[in-house]
Each structure stands twice: as C-alpha cells, then as structure tokens.
Design an enzyme around this catalytic site. Structure first.
Site, PDB file in Angstrom:
ATOM      1  CB  VAL A 116      41.306  45.633  31.939  1.00  0.00           C
ATOM      2  CG1 VAL A 116      40.677  45.721  33.315  1.00  0.00           C
ATOM      3  CG2 VAL A 116      42.312  44.486  31.890  1.00  0.00           C
ATOM      4  CB  ALA A 124      36.792  42.856  30.470  1.00  0.00           C
ATOM      5  CD  GLU A 125      35.652  47.310  36.462  1.00  0.00           C
ATOM      6  OE1 GLU A 125      35.095  47.825  37.450  1.00  0.00           O
ATOM      7  OE2 GLU A 125      36.884  47.143  36.381  1.00  0.00           O
ATOM      8  CB  SER A 126      32.581  48.706  29.930  1.00  0.00           C
ATOM      9  OG  SER A 126      33.513  49.712  30.270  1.00  0.00           O
ATOM     10  CB  SER A 179      29.796  47.529  34.970  1.00  0.00           C
ATOM     11  OG  SER A 179      30.981  47.321  35.705  1.00  0.00           O
TER      12      SER A 179
END
Length: 131
Positions: free
Chosen positions: A49, A52-54, A57
C-alpha cells in the site's frame, strides 16, 4: 523525481526506487526484504500500500502546479493477490481520472515474473496552497 526529495522519507526507508515518473505513468521498484516483510517472512500488505500510494502521489504531483497546489491521499484500497518472499516488486500507476479537485490512480504491483501481486486504486485530493 529529484532523489533529494526522497531523503528521510518512508520511500527511502523501504528502499523504493523511482524508475519512471511522468504525468501519465509512474513506476517504482521496491525490494522484498527485511524492511518490507511481515513477521512470517512475506511481503507486508502495508508495504504494498505504501508503494501504491507513493506512485499515485508522485503521478498526481506531476499533474499540478506546485506553486499553487499540493496533493494528499484521500482514499486507497488494495487487493493482495499473490505473496512474495524475496526479490523486487514493481508498482505501475496510471491515471483513471485527472480532475481539478481529485485524481484517481490505478496501481498494479507485479513480481519479477510479471505476476500480479497487488491491485490498488488511490484517490488523491488536489488542495490549493494557502497564501
């Protein structure tokens, strides 16, 4: 992305390396090792996660004017499909929606055999900077 921007971040702590970063595609590689394992020796879902968020973003940031706006994760989901014990995983983020106030990014994380490990979707908010 500028490597100095990664200093002293979660991305650096987890050994992430940005391979591609442009407004329509971000690819990040992350090791599956002691930094990203859960206690039983498999890739931690939270590390997936974070990857994925990195990626989402960074992609979102490349679609704004940083002198006027900033981006923040609003929501993320992840379906963990396959486990991994070692090697590397690669996350590829592509935009599903680029709007004025929100963006939605789809992230596929694969292992070195190009097998799907995790499928994620991240909603990113676009926030005006306060003057």
């Amino acid at each position: 992305m500028n490597k100095t921007m990664m200093k002293n971040t979660l991305m650096e702590a987890l050994g992430m390396e940005v391979l591609t970063a442009d407004p329509t595609k971000v690819e990040i590689r992350m090791p599956v090792d002691h930094r990203t394992h859960q206690p039983m020796g498999f890739l931690h879902g939270g590390a997936s996660v974070a990857l994925a968020e990195s990626a989402a973003s960074i992609g979102a940031f490349l679609n704004i004017d940083p002198a006027k706006q900033q981006v923040f994760g609003v929501e993320i989901n992840a379906n963990h499909i396959k486990s991994a014990r070692d090697g590397y995983v690669k996350g590829t983020a592509t935009p599903a929606h680029i709007g004025k106030n929100t963006m939605v990014w789809e992230i596929q994380i694969v292992n070195e055999a190009d097998e799907l490990v995790c499928l994620s979707r991240c909603t990113v908010g676009v926030v005006p900077l306060k003057k």
